[in-house]
Design an enzyme around this catalytic site. Structure first.
Site, PDB file in Angstrom:
ATOM      1  N   LYS A  58    -170.738   5.775  -0.169  1.00  0.00           N
ATOM      2  CA  LYS A  58    -170.157   5.958  -1.697  1.00  0.00           C
ATOM      3  C   LYS A  58    -171.254   4.764  -1.883  1.00  0.00           C
ATOM      4  O   LYS A  58    -171.665   4.093  -3.017  1.00  0.00           O
ATOM      5  CB  LYS A  58    -169.328   5.876  -2.160  1.00  0.00           C
ATOM      6  CG  LYS A  58    -169.030   7.774  -2.012  1.00  0.00           C
ATOM      7  CD  LYS A  58    -166.752   7.140  -2.806  1.00  0.00           C
ATOM      8  CE  LYS A  58    -166.878   9.415  -2.310  1.00  0.00           C
ATOM      9  NZ  LYS A  58    -165.652   9.156  -2.470  1.00  0.00           N
ATOM     10  N   GLN A 106    -159.439   6.412  -2.995  1.00  0.00           N
ATOM     11  CA  GLN A 106    -159.697   7.366  -1.678  1.00  0.00           C
ATOM     12  C   GLN A 106    -158.628   8.269  -1.169  1.00  0.00           C
ATOM     13  O   GLN A 106    -157.262   7.195  -0.814  1.00  0.00           O
ATOM     14  CB  GLN A 106    -160.427   6.842  -0.603  1.00  0.00           C
ATOM     15  CG  GLN A 106    -160.557   7.929   1.277  1.00  0.00           C
ATOM     16  CD  GLN A 106    -161.881   8.699  -0.089  1.00  0.00           C
ATOM     17  OE1 GLN A 106    -163.325   8.295  -0.909  1.00  0.00           O
ATOM     18  NE2 GLN A 106    -162.165  10.104   0.188  1.00  0.00           N
ATOM     19  N   ASP A 147    -162.908   9.185 -11.375  1.00  0.00           N
ATOM     20  CA  ASP A 147    -162.819  10.244 -10.793  1.00  0.00           C
ATOM     21  C   ASP A 147    -162.564  11.498 -11.653  1.00  0.00           C
ATOM     22  O   ASP A 147    -161.785  12.688 -11.204  1.00  0.00           O
ATOM     23  CB  ASP A 147    -161.470  10.351  -9.333  1.00  0.00           C
ATOM     24  CG  ASP A 147    -161.257  10.232  -8.571  1.00  0.00           C
ATOM     25  OD1 ASP A 147    -162.948  10.677  -7.829  1.00  0.00           O
ATOM     26  OD2 ASP A 147    -161.320  10.098  -7.246  1.00  0.00           O
TER      27      ASP A 147
END
Ligand code: NAD
Length: 300
Positions: A54, A98, A121
């Site tokens: 990422k 994460q 997200d």
């Protein structure tokens, strides 16, 4: 094989190209650099690989990338304090924690602490509610990537029968909301669904997000259907040598590709789209935060 292959790797590169162009415009015209902060707690090897990847792709499209790697025993209070700092940091437009987090941390509380406007997200309860009510939201990256692949291949989805297998908060449920938003007739199947084969057999669109290797066989699929395989499963591959493994999806690619009209491969299908959509969400968040027009084709 009759199905065309939906090349997520190539499509994701196109999306990243659009993001990079938009980022360059934001810098040149407004002196703005979108920033993405990724928070990793602990040393899970798979998570470390994702986070590195990422960071690399974020930098490649010209955005600011910040990674906070915290010890596995980080306290809830310390993690929340970091999120609070990032919420207040004007150079950061997207925050991603994460998952999964170590067991002593409360994922729901942590996600709720993220400013919904920076929740790239799309897991914050505010964004879930906005999506469910058809309002502008941050859309979870994996389902957004699936939607983009479907629209690119099929054009308008209106009136099509769609079956989503899996009802998780991160894939199945938001996927169903997005398909509903595009006027599909949506069925959500799950572990308690009776006669899954019959449910899947009527679908023009099948999205499999289960986490069971190759569980959907070709004889469940309506001829010509479009099949999106979200699953990522590592299985033994003795044919490659002792102790070797390979990745497969939730769909039995060989048999389904003989019946479907189009199918995403694993790897190289949905996976690359997920990170591309994370970058797209970050540039969208930056534009919204600054009252600027959003890039076209990068949101739902
Ligand atoms: P999850 O475990 O949270 O949810 C799985 C869902 O499958 C559940 O809702 C369950 O009801 C359903 N299910 C389980 N057994 C079933 C059965 N026999 N029949 C029908 N439904 C059944 O998983 P998730 O987080 O949604 O992930 C699903 C898969 O997608 C995993 O393989 C994961 O690795 C993969 N994934 C891929 C990406 C990507 O970027 N490509 C992103 C997220 C998840």
């Amino acid at each position: 094989m009759s199905a065309s292959i939906l090349d997520g790797k190539a499509f994701a590169a196109t999306i990243r190209g659009k993001v990079a162009t938009h980022v360059a415009g934001l810098k040149a015209d407004h002196g703005l650099t979108p920033g993405l902060a990724v928070v990793l707690v602990g040393e899970d090897p798979a998570s470390q690989v994702y986070v590195r990847s990422k960071g690399k792709l974020t930098t490649e499209v010209g955005m600011k990338s910040v990674t906070h790697a915290l010890q596995a025993d980080t306290s809830q209070a310390d993690l929340l304090a970091l999120i609070d700092d990032l919420n207040g940091d004007e150079t950061i437009h997207g925050i991603l924690v994460q998952l999964p987090l170590p067991a002593h941390l409360n994922e729901d509380l942590v996600i709720t602490a993220i400013d919904p406007a920076k929740d790239v997200d799309g897991f914050h309860i505010s964004n879930v509610g906005l999506l469910a009510t058809g309002q502008k939201s941050m859309v979870p990256c994996t389902p957004l990537g699936c939607l983009m692949l479907l629209r690119d291949h099929l054009g308008a989805l209106s009136g099509l029968d769609a079956v989503v297998i899996g009802r998780s908060n991160i894939v199945g449920k938001p996927m169903a909301q997005l398909l509903l938003g595009d006027s599909c007739t949506v069925t959500i199947a799950h572990s308690r669904t009776r006669d899954l084969a019959q449910v899947v057999a009527r679908a023009d669109i099948v999205v499999a997000a289960v986490g069971r290797p190759e569980m959907v066989p070709g004889d469940w699929i309506k001829p010509g259907a479009t099949v999106i395989d979200v699953g990522i499963n590592r299985i033994d591959a003795p044919e490659k040598g002792t102790g070797k493994t390979r990745l497969v999806g939730d769909v039995d690619f060989a048999s389904v590709a003989g019946v479907a009209g189009a199918i995403t491969p694993v790897p190289g299908g949905v996976g690359p789209m997920t990170i591309a959509c994370l970058l797209a969400n970050t540039v969208t968040a930056c534009c919204r935060a600054n009252g600027l027009a959003e890039p076209k084709g990068l949101t739902a």
